[in-house]
Design a protein around this motif. Structure first.
Motif, PDB file in Angstrom:
ATOM      1  N   ASP A 125       0.707  -1.255   0.145  1.00  0.00           N
ATOM      2  CA  ASP A 125      -0.109   0.049   0.028  1.00  0.00           C
ATOM      3  C   ASP A 125       0.876   1.296   0.257  1.00  0.00           C
ATOM      4  OD1 ASP A 125      -2.708  -0.985  -0.145  1.00  0.00           O
ATOM      5  OD2 ASP A 125      -2.351  -1.781   1.857  1.00  0.00           O
ATOM      6  N   GLU A 126       1.980   1.414   0.760  1.00  0.00           N
ATOM      7  CA  GLU A 126       2.796   2.348   0.636  1.00  0.00           C
ATOM      8  C   GLU A 126       3.370   2.635  -0.785  1.00  0.00           C
ATOM      9  OE1 GLU A 126       4.575   2.064   5.386  1.00  0.00           O
ATOM     10  OE2 GLU A 126       5.483   1.077   3.520  1.00  0.00           O
ATOM     11  N   ALA A 127       3.921   1.447  -1.247  1.00  0.00           N
ATOM     12  CA  ALA A 127       4.376   1.555  -2.491  1.00  0.00           C
ATOM     13  C   ALA A 127       3.588   2.161  -3.630  1.00  0.00           C
ATOM     14  CB  ALA A 127       5.074   0.534  -3.039  1.00  0.00           C
ATOM     15  N   VAL A 128       2.151   1.699  -3.569  1.00  0.00           N
ATOM     16  CA  VAL A 128       1.245   2.108  -4.592  1.00  0.00           C
ATOM     17  C   VAL A 128       0.995   3.359  -4.319  1.00  0.00           C
ATOM     18  CG1 VAL A 128      -1.131   1.767  -5.109  1.00  0.00           C
ATOM     19  CG2 VAL A 128       0.345  -0.139  -5.038  1.00  0.00           C
ATOM     20  N   ALA A 129       1.063   3.839  -3.186  1.00  0.00           N
ATOM     21  CA  ALA A 129       0.830   5.333  -2.731  1.00  0.00           C
ATOM     22  C   ALA A 129       1.823   6.272  -3.316  1.00  0.00           C
ATOM     23  CB  ALA A 129       0.269   5.479  -1.446  1.00  0.00           C
ATOM     24  N   HIS A 130       2.927   5.855  -3.079  1.00  0.00           N
ATOM     25  CA  HIS A 130       4.260   6.752  -3.182  1.00  0.00           C
ATOM     26  C   HIS A 130       5.353   6.574  -4.072  1.00  0.00           C
ATOM     27  CE1 HIS A 130       2.864   9.447   0.083  1.00  0.00           C
ATOM     28  NE2 HIS A 130       2.419   8.069   0.772  1.00  0.00           N
ATOM     29  N   MET A 131       5.266   5.210  -4.959  1.00  0.00           N
ATOM     30  CA  MET A 131       6.415   4.867  -5.601  1.00  0.00           C
ATOM     31  C   MET A 131       5.387   4.828  -7.210  1.00  0.00           C
ATOM     32  SD  MET A 131       9.330   4.422  -4.383  1.00  0.00           S
ATOM     33  CE  MET A 131      10.313   3.430  -5.130  1.00  0.00           C
ATOM     34  N   PRO A 132       6.477   4.796  -8.224  1.00  0.00           N
ATOM     35  CA  PRO A 132       5.978   4.778  -9.668  1.00  0.00           C
ATOM     36  C   PRO A 132       5.471   3.090  -9.669  1.00  0.00           C
ATOM     37  CG  PRO A 132       8.175   5.335  -9.467  1.00  0.00           C
ATOM     38  CD  PRO A 132       7.855   5.442  -8.159  1.00  0.00           C
ATOM     39  N   ASN A 133       4.969   3.160 -10.774  1.00  0.00           N
ATOM     40  CA  ASN A 133       4.378   1.643 -11.205  1.00  0.00           C
ATOM     41  C   ASN A 133       3.855   0.913 -10.534  1.00  0.00           C
ATOM     42  OD1 ASN A 133       4.584  -0.762 -12.521  1.00  0.00           O
ATOM     43  ND2 ASN A 133       6.693  -0.869 -13.037  1.00  0.00           N
ATOM     44  N   ALA A 134       2.550   1.201 -10.011  1.00  0.00           N
ATOM     45  CA  ALA A 134       1.492   0.653  -9.171  1.00  0.00           C
ATOM     46  C   ALA A 134       1.543  -0.800  -9.556  1.00  0.00           C
ATOM     47  CB  ALA A 134       0.341   1.092  -8.886  1.00  0.00           C
ATOM     48  N   GLU A 135       1.408  -1.194 -10.650  1.00  0.00           N
ATOM     49  CA  GLU A 135       1.286  -2.684 -11.184  1.00  0.00           C
ATOM     50  C   GLU A 135       2.424  -3.619 -10.608  1.00  0.00           C
ATOM     51  OE1 GLU A 135       1.662  -0.139 -13.627  1.00  0.00           O
ATOM     52  OE2 GLU A 135      -0.506   0.371 -13.368  1.00  0.00           O
ATOM     53  N   TYR A 136       3.502  -2.947 -10.553  1.00  0.00           N
ATOM     54  CA  TYR A 136       4.610  -4.040 -10.242  1.00  0.00           C
ATOM     55  C   TYR A 136       4.517  -4.093  -8.743  1.00  0.00           C
ATOM     56  CZ  TYR A 136       9.552  -4.761  -8.332  1.00  0.00           C
ATOM     57  OH  TYR A 136      10.424  -5.255  -7.517  1.00  0.00           O
ATOM     58  N   TRP A 137       4.110  -2.990  -7.959  1.00  0.00           N
ATOM     59  CA  TRP A 137       4.026  -3.412  -6.472  1.00  0.00           C
ATOM     60  C   TRP A 137       2.985  -4.232  -6.092  1.00  0.00           C
ATOM     61  CZ3 TRP A 137       8.340  -2.415  -4.076  1.00  0.00           C
ATOM     62  CH2 TRP A 137       8.949  -1.534  -4.559  1.00  0.00           C
ATOM     63  N   GLU A 138       1.606  -3.988  -6.987  1.00  0.00           N
ATOM     64  CA  GLU A 138       0.574  -5.078  -6.666  1.00  0.00           C
ATOM     65  C   GLU A 138       1.016  -6.316  -6.956  1.00  0.00           C
ATOM     66  OE1 GLU A 138      -2.247  -2.660  -9.097  1.00  0.00           O
ATOM     67  OE2 GLU A 138      -2.821  -1.460  -7.438  1.00  0.00           O
ATOM     68  N   SER A 139       2.034  -6.706  -7.850  1.00  0.00           N
ATOM     69  CA  SER A 139       2.107  -7.982  -8.121  1.00  0.00           C
ATOM     70  C   SER A 139       2.605  -8.844  -7.109  1.00  0.00           C
ATOM     71  CB  SER A 139       3.066  -8.016  -9.273  1.00  0.00           C
ATOM     72  OG  SER A 139       4.618  -7.798  -8.797  1.00  0.00           O
ATOM     73  N   PHE A 140       3.024  -7.967  -5.996  1.00  0.00           N
ATOM     74  CA  PHE A 140       3.520  -8.577  -4.870  1.00  0.00           C
ATOM     75  C   PHE A 140       2.459  -9.391  -4.033  1.00  0.00           C
ATOM     76  CE2 PHE A 140       7.232  -5.923  -5.679  1.00  0.00           C
ATOM     77  CZ  PHE A 140       8.163  -6.859  -5.416  1.00  0.00           C
ATOM     78  N   GLY A 141       1.180  -8.848  -4.263  1.00  0.00           N
ATOM     79  CA  GLY A 141       0.159  -9.381  -3.537  1.00  0.00           C
ATOM     80  C   GLY A 141      -0.758  -8.407  -3.217  1.00  0.00           C
ATOM     81  N   LEU A 142      -1.661  -8.615  -2.029  1.00  0.00           N
ATOM     82  CA  LEU A 142      -2.680  -7.803  -1.580  1.00  0.00           C
ATOM     83  C   LEU A 142      -2.276  -6.746  -0.398  1.00  0.00           C
ATOM     84  CD1 LEU A 142      -5.615 -10.297  -1.404  1.00  0.00           C
ATOM     85  CD2 LEU A 142      -5.303  -8.446  -3.167  1.00  0.00           C
ATOM     86  N   GLY A 143      -2.655  -5.833  -0.548  1.00  0.00           N
ATOM     87  CA  GLY A 143      -2.144  -4.783   0.620  1.00  0.00           C
ATOM     88  C   GLY A 143      -3.168  -5.090   1.827  1.00  0.00           C
ATOM     89  N   ILE A 144      -3.185  -3.871   2.538  1.00  0.00           N
ATOM     90  CA  ILE A 144      -4.087  -4.250   3.720  1.00  0.00           C
ATOM     91  C   ILE A 144      -5.565  -4.425   3.491  1.00  0.00           C
ATOM     92  CG2 ILE A 144      -4.681  -2.976   5.907  1.00  0.00           C
ATOM     93  CD1 ILE A 144      -2.155  -1.358   5.605  1.00  0.00           C
ATOM     94  N   ASP A 145      -6.108  -5.134   4.407  1.00  0.00           N
ATOM     95  CA  ASP A 145      -7.558  -5.272   4.096  1.00  0.00           C
ATOM     96  C   ASP A 145      -8.493  -4.046   4.029  1.00  0.00           C
ATOM     97  OD1 ASP A 145     -10.516  -5.695   5.224  1.00  0.00           O
ATOM     98  OD2 ASP A 145      -9.803  -7.590   5.216  1.00  0.00           O
ATOM     99  N   LEU A 146      -9.102  -4.111   3.060  1.00  0.00           N
ATOM    100  CA  LEU A 146      -9.935  -2.815   2.775  1.00  0.00           C
ATOM    101  C   LEU A 146     -10.714  -2.467   4.061  1.00  0.00           C
ATOM    102  CD1 LEU A 146     -10.935  -3.439  -0.962  1.00  0.00           C
ATOM    103  CD2 LEU A 146      -9.335  -1.806  -0.116  1.00  0.00           C
ATOM    104  N   CYS A 147     -11.273  -3.224   4.967  1.00  0.00           N
ATOM    105  CA  CYS A 147     -12.099  -2.833   5.756  1.00  0.00           C
ATOM    106  C   CYS A 147     -11.192  -1.872   6.825  1.00  0.00           C
ATOM    107  CB  CYS A 147     -12.612  -3.942   6.509  1.00  0.00           C
ATOM    108  SG  CYS A 147     -13.829  -5.083   5.582  1.00  0.00           S
ATOM    109  N   ILE A 148      -9.986  -2.301   7.134  1.00  0.00           N
ATOM    110  CA  ILE A 148      -8.866  -1.624   8.107  1.00  0.00           C
ATOM    111  C   ILE A 148      -8.694  -0.270   7.472  1.00  0.00           C
ATOM    112  CG2 ILE A 148      -6.896  -1.703   8.951  1.00  0.00           C
ATOM    113  CD1 ILE A 148      -7.320  -4.905   9.378  1.00  0.00           C
ATOM    114  N   LEU A 149      -8.371  -0.265   6.160  1.00  0.00           N
ATOM    115  CA  LEU A 149      -7.990   0.832   5.495  1.00  0.00           C
ATOM    116  C   LEU A 149      -9.314   1.919   5.561  1.00  0.00           C
ATOM    117  CD1 LEU A 149      -6.106  -0.011   2.132  1.00  0.00           C
ATOM    118  CD2 LEU A 149      -5.273   0.803   4.273  1.00  0.00           C
ATOM    119  N   ALA A 150     -10.696   1.297   5.392  1.00  0.00           N
ATOM    120  CA  ALA A 150     -11.798   2.288   5.569  1.00  0.00           C
ATOM    121  C   ALA A 150     -11.734   2.849   6.936  1.00  0.00           C
ATOM    122  CB  ALA A 150     -12.881   1.363   5.240  1.00  0.00           C
TER     123      ALA A 150
END
Length: 173
Positions: A130-155
């Motif tokens: 989630d940190e990388a998707v928010a602050h680094m380029p190339n979100a697809e690369y970072w998302e390839s590592f798996g899922l971020g934090i549970d959306l319920c917790i993020l909410a």
């Protein structure tokens, strides 16, 4: 010998963070250092302290206080050795050994279970994504590592991904 390696902290004290005794594991020194070290080997404005606090907040929200304390200290090695990108850590097994030694020492000094809980390792990876998707380029690369934090917790807005000043990161830590 690494046990006798002496460092000077920001208060001018000479410390031996790798020595088995606990006197040189000072939370204030750790908080200062981690609040000044930026994630992704300095490529973002998110500090390691903010990362650790975010993890601790998530565990506190889930009423898992032991994991929250482990989360605060899971990056302790960076306070004394700086940040080394994960691909480089894998190339230097000695670095990983020293890092693990510091974690074990800190956990013992603060009466935390060792080894670190798998839940802390798992959240560390999830929040990294989630940190990388928010602050680094190339979100697809970072998302390839798996899922971020549970959306319920993020909410719940427990984790804050807007970069804090080093002063705020220190205070929150």
């Amino acid at each position: 010998d690494i046990e006798n390696a002496m460092l000077m902290d920001c208060k001018g004290r000479f410390i031996k963070p790798f020595h088995p005794e606990c006197q040189d594991i000072n939370l204030e020194v750790i908080a200062i250092a981690l609040s000044r070290i930026m994630r992704f080997f300095g490529q973002t404005k998110l500090s390691v302290a903010q990362h650790s606090v975010n993890m601790a907040r998530i565990f506190m929200f889930m009423e898992q206080n032991e994991f929250a304390k482990q989360a605060l200290l899971h990056e302790i090695a960076e306070a004394f050795m700086g940040d080394l990108a994960s691909p480089l850590k894998r190339a230097f097994p000695m670095y990983k050994d020293i890092e693990e030694r510091l974690i074990k020492k800190a956990f013992g000094c603060f009466n935390l279970s060792y080894p670190m809980a798998k839940e802390v390792h798992e959240l560390d990876k999830e929040i990294m994504i989630d940190e990388a998707v928010a602050h680094m380029p190339n979100a697809e690369y970072w998302e390839s590592f798996g899922l971020g934090i549970d959306l319920c917790i993020l909410a719940e807005n427990i984790a804050d991904f807007e970069p804090w000043s080093s002063e705020k990161a220190y205070e929150e830590f």
